[in-house]
Design a protein around this motif. Structure first.
Motif, PDB file in Angstrom:
ATOM      1  N   PHE A  27     -34.054 -38.388  16.873  1.00  0.00           N
ATOM      2  CA  PHE A  27     -34.584 -39.467  17.348  1.00  0.00           C
ATOM      3  C   PHE A  27     -33.868 -40.696  18.261  1.00  0.00           C
ATOM      4  O   PHE A  27     -34.296 -41.338  19.405  1.00  0.00           O
ATOM      5  N   HIS A  28     -32.876 -41.165  17.376  1.00  0.00           N
ATOM      6  CA  HIS A  28     -32.226 -42.369  17.840  1.00  0.00           C
ATOM      7  C   HIS A  28     -31.456 -41.992  19.269  1.00  0.00           C
ATOM      8  O   HIS A  28     -31.714 -43.064  20.124  1.00  0.00           O
ATOM      9  N   HIS A  29     -30.802 -41.230  19.354  1.00  0.00           N
ATOM     10  CA  HIS A  29     -29.992 -40.844  20.620  1.00  0.00           C
ATOM     11  C   HIS A  29     -31.073 -40.166  21.343  1.00  0.00           C
ATOM     12  O   HIS A  29     -31.124 -40.521  22.798  1.00  0.00           O
ATOM     13  N   ASN A  74     -25.149 -51.543  23.881  1.00  0.00           N
ATOM     14  CA  ASN A  74     -25.037 -51.617  22.140  1.00  0.00           C
ATOM     15  C   ASN A  74     -24.962 -50.150  21.548  1.00  0.00           C
ATOM     16  O   ASN A  74     -24.105 -49.929  20.762  1.00  0.00           O
ATOM     17  N   HIS A  75     -25.815 -49.339  22.117  1.00  0.00           N
ATOM     18  CA  HIS A  75     -25.775 -47.967  21.502  1.00  0.00           C
ATOM     19  C   HIS A  75     -24.620 -47.160  21.868  1.00  0.00           C
ATOM     20  O   HIS A  75     -24.256 -46.249  21.164  1.00  0.00           O
ATOM     21  N   GLU A  76     -24.004 -47.254  23.162  1.00  0.00           N
ATOM     22  CA  GLU A  76     -22.942 -46.617  23.599  1.00  0.00           C
ATOM     23  C   GLU A  76     -21.778 -46.927  22.553  1.00  0.00           C
ATOM     24  O   GLU A  76     -21.014 -45.969  21.923  1.00  0.00           O
ATOM     25  N   GLY A 124     -32.185 -56.205  15.378  1.00  0.00           N
ATOM     26  CA  GLY A 124     -31.062 -56.504  15.964  1.00  0.00           C
ATOM     27  C   GLY A 124     -29.698 -55.817  15.669  1.00  0.00           C
ATOM     28  O   GLY A 124     -29.803 -54.587  15.147  1.00  0.00           O
ATOM     29  N   TRP A 125     -28.604 -56.433  15.778  1.00  0.00           N
ATOM     30  CA  TRP A 125     -27.162 -55.971  15.665  1.00  0.00           C
ATOM     31  C   TRP A 125     -26.146 -56.943  14.770  1.00  0.00           C
ATOM     32  O   TRP A 125     -26.301 -58.128  15.208  1.00  0.00           O
ATOM     33  N   VAL A 126     -25.408 -56.341  13.981  1.00  0.00           N
ATOM     34  CA  VAL A 126     -24.367 -57.041  13.423  1.00  0.00           C
ATOM     35  C   VAL A 126     -23.006 -56.761  13.867  1.00  0.00           C
ATOM     36  O   VAL A 126     -22.746 -55.317  14.167  1.00  0.00           O
ATOM     37  N   PHE A 158     -23.257 -52.315  13.508  1.00  0.00           N
ATOM     38  CA  PHE A 158     -24.163 -51.768  12.588  1.00  0.00           C
ATOM     39  C   PHE A 158     -25.628 -51.975  13.399  1.00  0.00           C
ATOM     40  O   PHE A 158     -25.877 -53.338  13.365  1.00  0.00           O
ATOM     41  N   ASP A 159     -26.211 -51.046  13.741  1.00  0.00           N
ATOM     42  CA  ASP A 159     -27.722 -51.442  14.422  1.00  0.00           C
ATOM     43  C   ASP A 159     -28.632 -51.430  13.262  1.00  0.00           C
ATOM     44  O   ASP A 159     -28.759 -50.381  12.190  1.00  0.00           O
ATOM     45  N   VAL A 160     -29.381 -52.625  13.220  1.00  0.00           N
ATOM     46  CA  VAL A 160     -30.376 -52.766  12.077  1.00  0.00           C
ATOM     47  C   VAL A 160     -31.637 -52.810  12.441  1.00  0.00           C
ATOM     48  O   VAL A 160     -32.581 -53.214  11.802  1.00  0.00           O
ATOM     49  N   GLU A 162     -35.087 -50.844  12.965  1.00  0.00           N
ATOM     50  CA  GLU A 162     -35.641 -50.107  11.731  1.00  0.00           C
ATOM     51  C   GLU A 162     -35.261 -48.462  12.311  1.00  0.00           C
ATOM     52  O   GLU A 162     -35.279 -47.653  11.343  1.00  0.00           O
ATOM     53  N   HIS A 163     -35.624 -48.182  13.579  1.00  0.00           N
ATOM     54  CA  HIS A 163     -35.580 -46.847  14.098  1.00  0.00           C
ATOM     55  C   HIS A 163     -34.148 -46.222  13.407  1.00  0.00           C
ATOM     56  O   HIS A 163     -33.733 -45.083  13.481  1.00  0.00           O
ATOM     57  N   ALA A 164     -33.006 -47.012  13.253  1.00  0.00           N
ATOM     58  CA  ALA A 164     -31.735 -46.666  12.891  1.00  0.00           C
ATOM     59  C   ALA A 164     -31.617 -46.025  11.578  1.00  0.00           C
ATOM     60  O   ALA A 164     -30.839 -45.190  11.270  1.00  0.00           O
TER      61      ALA A 164
END
Ligand code: MN
Length: 195
Positions: A27-29, A74-76, A124-126, A158-160, A162-164
């Protein structure tokens, strides 16, 4: 076909189990990231950003173009920093030394990184990034933001959203963050730091 395409994963969809399930990767990718790519490609014509790189778009654009380009960038960085069973543990290197120098110890760094990920309100993202002098900083970035917008060099994220993690961890975001260290490929982080 648009200008941008969905990145290929550098591992099989089930390679990160049990930390990240095959379903979550699917799902995420295959759905979330693919949608950001399709959205950006649809928004580009006539925007003035047709020839721009992702980083240029993220630093200069606004609105939907910024949000979708930010999520692709971000995802790459996110998906390419993991490995399955052979993930390289932090054993030193320049980034290992810099972590000890700037946070005191690897444990202290992990603790602060997880706390900032767990306490980020909403999506968001840390990030771990380096400033122009090579000093390391941890930042929380909301929604689709990326540290390049602050002149920082992103090293680890780290992706925070919820879908992650929701399929695997439901509301237990801190548990998800704590587990991710098992699959971080520190060779990739080291390469980003040296670049
Ligand atoms: Mn995500």
């Amino acid at each position: 076909m648009g200008k941008f395409s969905l990145m290929a994963l550098p591992y099989e969809a089930d390679a990160l189990q049990p930390v990240i399930s095959k379903d979550t990767i699917g799902f995420h990718h295959g759905k979330h990231l693919a949608a950001y790519v399709n959205n950006l490609n649809a928004l580009l014509p006539g925007s003035g950003f047709e020839e721009a790189s992702l980083e240029e778009i993220v630093c200069k654009a606004s609105g939907g173009i910024l949000n979708n380009a930010g999520q692709i960038l971000n995802h790459e960085l996110y998906f390419s920093q993991f490995r399955g069973k052979e993930a390289s543990l932090l054993r030193g290197g320049l980034v290992g030394s810099a972590i000890k120098r700037d946070f005191g110890s690897f444990e202290a760094f992990k603790d602060e990184f997880q706390k900032k990920g767990a306490s980020l309100f909403g999506s968001g993202w840390v990030w771990l990034s380096a400033d122009k002098d090579g000093k390391l900083v941890i930042t929380q970035e909301p929604n689709a933001a990326n540290p390049v917008q602050k002149g920082l060099k992103p090293l680890l994220t780290f992706d925070v959203w919820e879908h992650a993690y929701y399929l695997d961890y439901q509301n237990r975001r801190p548990d998800h963050l704590a587990a991710l260290w098992q699959i971080v490929d520190w060779n990739v982080v080291e390469g980003r730091y040296k670049r």
